[in-house]
Design a protein around this motif. Structure first.
Motif, PDB file in Angstrom:
ATOM      1  N   UNK A  26      34.733  34.128  46.962  1.00  0.00           N
ATOM      2  CA  UNK A  26      35.726  34.444  45.941  1.00  0.00           C
ATOM      3  C   UNK A  26      37.043  34.654  46.655  1.00  0.00           C
ATOM      4  N   UNK A  27      38.135  34.179  46.063  1.00  0.00           N
ATOM      5  CA  UNK A  27      39.424  34.247  46.736  1.00  0.00           C
ATOM      6  C   UNK A  27      40.455  34.924  45.845  1.00  0.00           C
ATOM      7  N   UNK A  36      54.650  38.163  43.574  1.00  0.00           N
ATOM      8  CA  UNK A  36      53.974  39.422  43.252  1.00  0.00           C
ATOM      9  C   UNK A  36      52.922  39.265  42.170  1.00  0.00           C
ATOM     10  N   UNK A  37      52.226  38.158  42.195  1.00  0.00           N
ATOM     11  CA  UNK A  37      51.173  37.924  41.219  1.00  0.00           C
ATOM     12  C   UNK A  37      49.880  37.492  41.879  1.00  0.00           C
ATOM     13  N   UNK A  38      48.870  37.358  41.055  1.00  0.00           N
ATOM     14  CA  UNK A  38      47.556  36.888  41.485  1.00  0.00           C
ATOM     15  C   UNK A  38      47.248  35.616  40.715  1.00  0.00           C
ATOM     16  N   UNK A  39      46.788  34.578  41.419  1.00  0.00           N
ATOM     17  CA  UNK A  39      46.377  33.348  40.755  1.00  0.00           C
ATOM     18  C   UNK A  39      44.898  33.460  40.384  1.00  0.00           C
ATOM     19  N   UNK A  56      38.768  35.267  39.694  1.00  0.00           N
ATOM     20  CA  UNK A  56      39.354  34.804  40.944  1.00  0.00           C
ATOM     21  C   UNK A  56      38.745  33.440  41.234  1.00  0.00           C
ATOM     22  N   UNK A  57      39.473  32.629  41.955  1.00  0.00           N
ATOM     23  CA  UNK A  57      38.987  31.326  42.393  1.00  0.00           C
ATOM     24  C   UNK A  57      37.699  31.549  43.183  1.00  0.00           C
ATOM     25  N   UNK A  96      35.190  40.267  33.588  1.00  0.00           N
ATOM     26  CA  UNK A  96      33.802  40.546  33.239  1.00  0.00           C
ATOM     27  C   UNK A  96      32.794  39.993  34.245  1.00  0.00           C
ATOM     28  N   UNK A  97      33.263  39.460  35.345  1.00  0.00           N
ATOM     29  CA  UNK A  97      32.326  39.019  36.376  1.00  0.00           C
ATOM     30  C   UNK A  97      32.512  39.914  37.596  1.00  0.00           C
ATOM     31  N   UNK A  98      31.444  40.079  38.369  1.00  0.00           N
ATOM     32  CA  UNK A  98      31.439  41.072  39.444  1.00  0.00           C
ATOM     33  C   UNK A  98      32.455  40.785  40.544  1.00  0.00           C
ATOM     34  N   UNK A  99      32.609  39.535  40.937  1.00  0.00           N
ATOM     35  CA  UNK A  99      33.520  39.241  42.046  1.00  0.00           C
ATOM     36  C   UNK A  99      34.968  39.530  41.668  1.00  0.00           C
ATOM     37  N   UNK A 100      35.352  39.229  40.439  1.00  0.00           N
ATOM     38  CA  UNK A 100      36.725  39.481  40.016  1.00  0.00           C
ATOM     39  C   UNK A 100      36.959  40.974  39.827  1.00  0.00           C
ATOM     40  N   UNK A 101      35.977  41.657  39.249  1.00  0.00           N
ATOM     41  CA  UNK A 101      36.089  43.105  39.081  1.00  0.00           C
ATOM     42  C   UNK A 101      36.262  43.774  40.445  1.00  0.00           C
ATOM     43  N   UNK A 102      35.431  43.383  41.412  1.00  0.00           N
ATOM     44  CA  UNK A 102      35.517  43.953  42.764  1.00  0.00           C
ATOM     45  C   UNK A 102      36.864  43.616  43.408  1.00  0.00           C
ATOM     46  N   UNK A 103      37.314  42.380  43.263  1.00  0.00           N
ATOM     47  CA  UNK A 103      38.582  41.965  43.863  1.00  0.00           C
ATOM     48  C   UNK A 103      39.749  42.753  43.277  1.00  0.00           C
TER      49      UNK A 103
END
Length: 187
Positions: A51-52, A59-62, A78-79, A166-173
């Motif tokens: 996950x990236x 100042x943003x997140x893609x 996240x990608x 709602x997915x774990x990798x994005x929540x953690x990121x």
């Protein structure tokens, strides 16, 4: 706080694979537990994924927006993608960024490793922070249809509190990024 004793490892008595697929396998194991009891374990065998967390100079997140069939909803994530056989996770992260975001990182830093759901799945997620982005596009996978969304950092706490991720990798990121940036949760 007193250290707790770690439970003894379970020992496999038997194993049978009941499904082999393109991205995962399913096996059923009978194991022996502490004190001689037995139990059955259903295990989804899934390779590592990356996950990236891609930060822009503005100042943003893609993020990527895509429909996820398994949960029948569109997600904002996240990608990410699978590490292909023989591929290094770092190389997978760069490839996925080019396929999904159309950018290559100038700097790529590993920020964590965690299991998606260790109670039944072997998938290890490796999370990276990507900075210094430059345009570089590879074709998207044939079975993907993603669009890129740039989310300002200041919007992350509210979006996290609203349940947008709602997915774990994005929540953690996003939780990691909030801690790094000193962003406070809010509703």
């Amino acid at each position: 706080m007193e250290a707790q004793e770690v439970a003894a490892a379970e020992r496999r008595l038997s194993s049978r694979r009941i499904y082999e697929g393109h991205i995962l396998n399913l096996r059923v194991d009978d194991v022996i537990l502490e004190f001689g009891r037995t139990a059955r374990r259903e295990v989804v065998e899934h390779g590592a994924a990356v996950g990236i967390l891609a930060l822009t100079e503005k100042g943003g997140v893609l993020l990527v927006r895509q429909y996820r069939y398994a949960v029948d909803e569109e997600t904002l994530e996240v990608c990410a993608g699978l590490v292909e056989k023989g591929e290094e996770p770092r190389d997978a992260a760069v490839r996925e960024m080019q396929e999904e975001l159309g950018f290559k990182p100038g700097k790529l830093t590993e920020i964590g490793r965690f299991y998606a759901s260790p109670g039944f799945c072997t998938e290890l997620l490796i999370l990276y922070l990507a900075e210094g982005l430059t345009p570089s596009r590879l074709p998207q996978d044939d079975d993907e249809n993603v669009s890129v969304v740039e989310l300002p950092l200041k919007d992350i706490p509210g979006r996290l509190a609203e349940g947008t991720f709602r997915d774990s990798k994005t929540f953690a990121a996003m939780a990691w990024l909030m801690a790094r940036e000193g962003l406070r949760p809010g509703v």
